[in-house]
Scaffold this active site. Structure first.
Site, short mmCIF file in Angstrom:
data_model
loop_
_atom_site.label_atom_id
_atom_site.label_comp_id
_atom_site.label_asym_id
_atom_site.label_seq_id
_atom_site.Cartn_x
_atom_site.Cartn_y
_atom_site.Cartn_z
N HIS A 221 0.59 -0.92 0.22
CA HIS A 221 0.09 -0.42 0.00
C HIS A 221 0.68 1.37 0.21
O HIS A 221 0.44 2.28 -0.66
CB HIS A 221 -1.04 -0.11 1.45
N ASP B 219 3.73 9.81 -0.70
CA ASP B 219 2.20 8.85 -0.42
C ASP B 219 2.15 8.06 -1.44
O ASP B 219 2.34 7.88 -2.47
CB ASP B 219 1.20 9.60 -0.06
P1 ADQ Z 1 -2.92 6.43 4.72
O1 ADQ Z 1 -1.77 6.34 5.14
O2 ADQ Z 1 -3.73 5.86 5.82
O3 ADQ Z 1 -3.10 4.80 3.92
P2 ADQ Z 1 -4.70 7.16 2.91
O4 ADQ Z 1 -4.85 6.77 1.73
O5 ADQ Z 1 -5.31 9.04 2.30
O6 ADQ Z 1 -3.66 7.31 3.89
O7 ADQ Z 1 -5.91 6.84 3.63
C1 ADQ Z 1 -6.94 7.62 4.42
C2 ADQ Z 1 -7.97 6.96 5.53
O8 ADQ Z 1 -8.03 7.49 6.77
C3 ADQ Z 1 -8.84 7.81 3.86
O9 ADQ Z 1 -10.18 6.51 3.65
C4 ADQ Z 1 -9.65 8.70 4.74
O10 ADQ Z 1 -11.02 9.28 5.24
C5 ADQ Z 1 -9.30 7.54 6.13
N1 ADQ Z 1 -9.47 9.10 7.62
C6 ADQ Z 1 -8.06 9.87 7.73
N2 ADQ Z 1 -8.36 10.48 8.50
C7 ADQ Z 1 -9.44 10.54 9.38
C8 ADQ Z 1 -10.43 10.89 10.51
N3 ADQ Z 1 -10.10 12.25 11.06
N4 ADQ Z 1 -11.08 10.38 10.75
C9 ADQ Z 1 -11.79 9.46 9.98
N5 ADQ Z 1 -11.49 8.99 8.48
C10 ADQ Z 1 -9.98 9.28 8.69
C11 ADQ Z 1 -1.90 3.59 3.25
C12 ADQ Z 1 -1.30 4.45 1.97
C13 ADQ Z 1 -1.18 5.10 1.47
C14 ADQ Z 1 -2.90 4.52 0.78
C15 ADQ Z 1 -3.67 3.39 1.67
C16 ADQ Z 1 -4.62 2.39 0.87
O11 ADQ Z 1 -0.26 5.27 3.50
O12 ADQ Z 1 -1.23 5.67 0.64
O13 ADQ Z 1 -3.57 5.21 -0.29
O14 ADQ Z 1 -2.91 2.67 2.66
O15 ADQ Z 1 -3.97 1.62 -0.16
#
Ligand code: ADQ
Length: 478
Positions: free
Chosen positions: A150, A358
């Protein structure tokens, strides 16, 4: 499905992690078992606990304190995570932690093996589990096993800073399919394998390395944009959204949502907002930045530092610009229910998503999907998020260039409606085309076809070998 953590079993509970959200949505459609750590620290690790919710069975195990410290807090999050995000300045290496990482992978593999059926296909997720297939293979498991990373995969020079790099890559080659978020992550992996001289591509596009044959591919993770659009609209009148709208008094809103992590570029983001306020005094009192960032991995030291740093920066910038009736940065340290978050995205005029690195970044995609097509917000997006490849309508910035980010904010805030609409349309099309089902189905279809091809080849090799040895065997007559 196998991953370090499984998502909260109770529906509707917020889960601030991209992997949990992506995997759960994908698994709910097909049904299956999700195996991983329960999140609990236990005195002695026991057999998996099984719980069924709908068509998903959760099989979870506890970790001992030592396992947690060495495998999770140590090698996974203090060595691999920083290095894979190009922060080897924050990375440390400790042999005992690495031994713990390998030990936990072996013990989790042994526990999963007890649950396996002959026709299962196994899909393993993320950097905590690089050697998981190798451990299953040692136990004689022949089922197809795929792996999806990921997070980014670093260029070979960076990978080589992790002392056991070759062992880890050799272990990754025990999977049948290894998937990455982007072409460039895939390229970094194959560069490593080819440059060490341990691998090459055959004519059919398979990578032959470390005595194995595997498929390597890019499978960018998606979302369900139409479901998100619907939720954002439906939740627009919920109390927290109304309160925020009322408190804005017609001001514009820039929105950022992340896990609190140094890879997300939060400090640079605040500083670029500060530069924007310096350069564009006409916007004072007319725009606020809302940053939602719940703490994660709070017991890893670098995460405590980033939190202090960020709180310091928010306070300093607010102290510098705030007026009696205006706070430039609102910084909220908590999780929100996902649908509510989507409604907050819809309320804002700018999505400000600027990670330093990311894998994909689902927030950028969710921001776009949440918008009202009649009056959509604009997206400012880092070129170092995998999502930048797929969101052609974003204002793409280099998160290390504060002036460029500041200019992009001004441009986004002033963007005419027709341009916002055109950019939104340009982004919704690829989001629909490459939604979450496409991610899951393309990965699984490659895993199934590679597994079938390999088993046919193995059978052919066996038959040929058998034929040859039979031919060599002296006949009774002779
Ligand atoms: P993350 O580093 O966690 O994921 P991201 O892809 O942005 O980053 O996903 C975060 C998820 O958590 C989003 O669906 C978002 O809506 C939710 N989220 C964030 N903050 C929140 C909050 N305060 N309250 C509730 N929900 C919240 C890892 C990798 C990424 C990759 C994903 C998926 O680091 O690069 O995109 O996995 O593969």
């Amino acid at each position: 499905m196998v991953s370090n953590r499984v998502a909260p079993i109770q529906e509707g509970k917020p889960s601030a992690g991209g992997l949990a959200i992506g995997v759960l949505d994908a698994l709910k459609e097909t049904g299956g078992v999700w195996f991983g750590w329960s999140g609990e620290i236990v005195g002695e690790a026991g057999a998996p606990v099984l719980e069924k919710a709908g068509n998903v069975t959760y099989a979870t195990v506890g970790l001992t304190r030592r396992d947690y410290d060495q495998y999770y807090r140590g090698f996974s999050n203090a060595t691999l995570w920083p290095t894979f995000h190009y922060r080897n300045d924050l990375s440390r290496f400790d042999r005992e932690e690495y031994a713990g990482y390998m030990r936990v992978n072996a013990s989790l593999a042994a526990k999963l093996k007890l649950l396996l059926k002959p026709d299962d296909i196994i899909w393993v997720h993320d950097y905590h589990m690089l050697p998981f297939a190798q451990e299953l293979r040692k136990l004689g498991v022949e089922n197809p096993i795929g792996f999806f990373l990921h997070i980014p995969f670093p260029v070979p020079e960076m990978m080589r800073t992790v002392p056991p790099h070759e062992e880890l890559i050799a272990a990754m080659c025990q999977y049948d399919v290894v998937g990455f978020q982007t072409q460039s992550d895939q390229q970094s992996f194959t560069d490593y394998v080819e440059r060490t001289g341990r691998g090459h591509f055959s004519d059919d596009g398979m990578l032959q390395a470390f005595g194995r044959m595997l498929k390597v591919g890019a499978y960018p993770i998606g979302i369900y944009p139409d479901a998100i659009a619907k939720a954002a609209e439906q939740f627009s009148n919920r109390k927290p959204v109304r309160s925020l709208r009322d408190s804005m008094h017609g001001r514009k809103l820039i929105m950022s949502v992340d896990r609190l992590d140094y890879s997300k570029g939060l400090v640079e983001r605040f500083q670029a907002f500060e530069r924007f306020l310096l350069n564009a005094p006409g916007w004072h009192g007319r725009v606020s930045l809302v940053q939602i960032a719940p703490p994660t991995r709070a017991d890893v030291q670098t995460y405590q530092r980033i939190r202090q740093n960020l709180e310091g920066e928010a306070g300093r910038i607010n102290g510098r610009f705030a007026q009696l009736d205006w706070t430039p940065i609102q910084y909220l340290n908590r999780k929100y229910e996902r649908n509510l978050l989507m409604a907050l995205f819809r309320l804002s005029q700018v999505g400000y998503v600027t990670p330093l690195r990311d894998g994909m970044n689902l927030v950028a995609k969710e921001y776009v999907a949440s918008q009202d097509p009649a009056d959509p917000g604009a997206l400012v997006l880092s070129q170092f998020a995998g999502a930048a490849d797929q969101l052609p309508g974003a204002l793409v910035v280099n998160p290390f260039d504060l002036s460029q980010m500041s200019e992009a904010l001004e441009r986004a805030l002033s963007m005419p409606l027709a341009e916002r609409q055109a950019r939104h349309t340009d982004m919704m099309a690829p989001l629909r085309e490459n939604n979450l089902s496409v991610w899951r189905d393309s990965f699984l279809s490659d895993l199934r076809s590679v597994a079938t091809a390999t088993s046919v080849t193995e059978k052919t090799v066996k038959t040929v070998k058998q034929g040859a040895s039979e031919a060599r065997r002296p006949s009774a007559k002779a």
